[in-house]
Design a protein around this motif. Structure first.
Motif, PDB file in Angstrom:
ATOM      1  N   LEU A 227     -26.588  48.546 -25.132  1.00 46.86           N
ATOM      2  CA  LEU A 227     -27.707  48.182 -24.261  1.00 46.86           C
ATOM      3  C   LEU A 227     -29.048  48.445 -24.940  1.00 46.86           C
ATOM      4  N   TRP A 228     -29.096  49.508 -25.673  1.00 53.47           N
ATOM      5  CA  TRP A 228     -30.343  49.860 -26.365  1.00 53.47           C
ATOM      6  C   TRP A 228     -30.676  48.803 -27.412  1.00 53.47           C
ATOM      7  N   THR A 229     -29.664  48.385 -28.166  1.00 52.49           N
ATOM      8  CA  THR A 229     -29.872  47.320 -29.147  1.00 52.49           C
ATOM      9  C   THR A 229     -30.310  46.038 -28.440  1.00 52.49           C
ATOM     10  N   PHE A 230     -29.637  45.734 -27.343  1.00 51.31           N
ATOM     11  CA  PHE A 230     -29.956  44.530 -26.578  1.00 51.31           C
ATOM     12  C   PHE A 230     -31.387  44.594 -26.042  1.00 51.31           C
ATOM     13  N   ALA A 231     -31.753  45.738 -25.491  1.00 55.29           N
ATOM     14  CA  ALA A 231     -33.070  45.875 -24.861  1.00 55.29           C
ATOM     15  C   ALA A 231     -34.202  45.762 -25.878  1.00 55.29           C
ATOM     16  N   LYS A 232     -33.932  46.189 -27.120  1.00 55.18           N
ATOM     17  CA  LYS A 232     -34.989  46.146 -28.122  1.00 55.18           C
ATOM     18  C   LYS A 232     -35.330  44.727 -28.540  1.00 55.18           C
ATOM     19  N   HIS A 233     -34.369  43.825 -28.403  1.00 55.15           N
ATOM     20  CA  HIS A 233     -34.579  42.457 -28.885  1.00 55.15           C
ATOM     21  C   HIS A 233     -34.671  41.454 -27.751  1.00 55.15           C
TER      22      HIS A 233
ATOM     23  N   THR B   8     -36.204  36.928 -26.949  1.00 54.58           N
ATOM     24  CA  THR B   8     -37.271  36.383 -27.772  1.00 54.58           C
ATOM     25  C   THR B   8     -36.950  36.601 -29.237  1.00 54.58           C
ATOM     26  N   ARG B  10     -37.747  37.766 -32.950  1.00 53.99           N
ATOM     27  CA  ARG B  10     -38.548  38.649 -33.807  1.00 53.99           C
ATOM     28  C   ARG B  10     -37.861  38.703 -35.163  1.00 53.99           C
ATOM     29  N   SER B  21     -32.386  51.466 -35.349  1.00 58.60           N
ATOM     30  CA  SER B  21     -31.548  51.879 -34.220  1.00 58.60           C
ATOM     31  C   SER B  21     -30.358  52.690 -34.712  1.00 58.60           C
ATOM     32  N   ALA B  74     -29.167  56.965 -26.531  1.00 60.64           N
ATOM     33  CA  ALA B  74     -29.535  55.613 -26.956  1.00 60.64           C
ATOM     34  C   ALA B  74     -30.927  55.334 -26.416  1.00 60.64           C
ATOM     35  N   PHE B 157     -28.730  56.429 -21.668  1.00 58.77           N
ATOM     36  CA  PHE B 157     -29.530  55.247 -22.005  1.00 58.77           C
ATOM     37  C   PHE B 157     -30.967  55.552 -21.591  1.00 58.77           C
TER      38      PHE B 157
END
Lengths: 301, 222
Positions: A227-233, B8, B10, B21, B74, B157
């Motif tokens: 989720l963290w990876t997903f949320a960053k992008h 989006t 980037r 990450s 995370a 999270f």
């Protein structure tokens, strides 16, 4: 003399054999079995509101430099999930479906995103299907590839074999990386039913992708990391708490319990372009059938 | 409710961000082994401390302490706030373990308050499955319980510097003592799902319960 030696040798051999057996074979009266048989009782539950969550999944046709949210929706799927039962229904909508777009008259359904972004696309789908999505998820070609890459690829089931330069898809299971996945979900010319089969392939990819995501999430902290990876992008309009609960809801789906259907239709011309006249009766029947529990009682008709 | 979740582009920052990450994930994991690990917290139990087992005055057993540990972060959470955040997330888990299994007087059939920190819907679902989510199946036959293992491992999270959701991997092993002094071991393992909506609440669960002879849980782990 030789007879005595021979007997002595035989006794010696016998004694050695017995000694070795005695040391290595466990006592037969007390056999030891290190396995175990344990009865396991389970309890599962998830607070979800509403009971069935409807997500409109859109694949944007945007090319580099074009706005993802204001380009045509190249793939359109209405996905209903029932976290309580683990069932889900994927309804593929042909992108060339000629329907009413609120405020813009009749046009191809994929044009709604150009006119009014994901919100108008959702309104057009709601008008066609009779179900208003709770969420709209939009992705682009390259972000789709990136997501596939980030989960380590996907084992996708293909009903048809086809090949493109550098990419070959066999009938059956194929492990695809991000680029190969893009080829799989975009191919239509080599499929017997063209765009309809492509839409079915896209739904199949969602099912197989979910299986892979579930595998990643099963690791300790796997969901949080993903989720963290997903949320960053991703630009996300929902709060992180709602996002977390939605992710947990999606993970309740059992890939074995997913119906993957595509709305039928005939092709014709309108405004000089080839369009699909969707079977609206079938579309409404799917929506009515799956509306309350995300299952199609009679499968894809 | 209609929301737009959109991806989006980037492109130039992708590789850097993914590497970042990975590094953040790794450092969070390492960090939790030192400063973010909460001190083992004793919990009130019904068992006396130390507890005499099986009526044998020479055999005493200390109830295992509750160990709570942050195993995955995370996102971002300031180092100085991690301990208090972990304590906040662990509170409803500890409350459930206490009210549903370890606390109170035995024998008993009811476990009031076990789901006090569950959302209303989750509490309703858990109540329907109370033979796994509490000690209801055994409670009436026991005169005492002694926890022999209690661990809670948290994965959090925390985007934007605030914890939003967490998974609690729970292991509870209890020694149950019957009136005839025989013993049974109960192991409850699995996950609780929590979000912070005001306070931290359990909104989902996926648990398994096994029964066996004393020590069987540890034997299965070996």
């Amino acid at each position: 003399m030789n007879n005595v030696r021979s007997r002595l040798r035989r006794w010696t051999v016998l004694a050695v054999v017995l000694a070795v057996v005695g040391l290595t074979v466990p006592d037969s009266a007390t056999p030891r079995f290190d396995g175990s048989l344990v009865k396991v009782e389970n309890a599962r539950g998830l607070d979800t509101d509403p009971g069935v969550v409807w997500i409109l999944a859109l694949g944007s046709d945007a090319r580099p430099g074009e706005p993802v949210l204001r380009s045509r929706a190249d793939s359109i799927h209405l996905v209903g999930i029932n976290p309580r039962t683990g069932h889900a229904t994927i309804i593929g909508i042909p992108r060339d479906s000629y329907v009413d777009i609120p405020g813009y008259g009749r046009d191809k359904i994929n044009a709604a995103m150009v006119y009014g972004g994901p919100q108008l696309e959702a309104a057009a789908v709601a008008g066609m299907m009779g179900i208003t999505p709770d969420y709209v998820f939009t992705t682009s070609f390259w972000d789709f590839s990136r997501m596939v890459w980030s989960i380590g690829g996907v084992d996708v089931h293909s009903a048809h074999a086809f090949s493109e330069p550098l990419v070959t898809i066999r009938e059956g299971v194929n492990h695809v990386n991000g680029v190969e996945a893009l080829v799989f979900v975009r191919e239509r010319y080599q499929l017997p039913n063209g765009d309809f089969d492509r839409s079915r392939n896209q739904g199949q990819f969602m099912v197989d992708g979910l299986r892979q995501v579930a595998s990643v999430a099963a690791e300790s902290g796997g969901l949080e990391r993903a989720l963290w990876t997903f949320a960053k992008h991703t630009d996300i309009d929902v709060g992180p708490v709602e996002l977390y609960r939605l992710a947990r809801a999606v993970l309740q789906v059992d890939p074995q319990l997913v119906d993957n259907c595509v709305i039928d239709g005939g092709t014709t011309f309108a405004g000089g372009a080839s369009v699909v006249l969707p079977d609206l009766g079938q579309a409404r029947a799917y929506a009515q059938d799956a509306g309350s529990d995300a299952t199609l009682a009679s499968g894809c008709s | 409710m209609l929301s737009a979740m959109t991806v989006t582009v980037r492109p130039l920052r992708v590789v850097v961000a993914l590497l970042a990450s990975a590094v953040i994930g790794a450092t969070a994991l390492v960090g939790c082994d030192d400063d973010t690990t909460t001190a083992p917290t004793p919990s009130p139990t019904s068992a006396s401390d130390p507890t005499t087992v099986s009526g044998a005055p020479t055999l005493t057993m200390r109830p295992a302490r509750l160990e709570t540990r942050l195993v995955r972060l995370a996102g971002h959470l300031p180092r100085e706030r991690r301990r208090s955040v972990v304590a906040s997330i662990a509170r409803p888990v500890r409350s459930w373990l206490r009210a549903g299994f370890v606390g109170g007087d035995y024998p008993r059939r009811d476990f009031p308050g076990a789901f006090a920190d569950y959302t209303r819907d989750a509490a309703r679902l858990a109540s329907r499955q109370d033979e796994v989510t509490t000690n209801a199946a055994l409670g009436a036959d026991l005169v005492d319980v002694v926890p022999t293992r209690r661990t809670v491992r948290l994965s959090v999270f925390a985007p934007h510097g605030r914890a939003a959701g967490a998974t609690a991997d729970v292991t509870l092993v209890l020694l149950g003592i019957r009136a005839d002094e025989s013993e049974v071991e109960l192991a409850v393992t699995g996950q609780l799902y929590l979000t912070r909506d005001g306070g931290w609440q359990v909104f989902g669960f996926d648990l398994a319960r096994t029964l066996g002879a004393p020590g069987s849980y540890e034997r299965r782990r070996r």
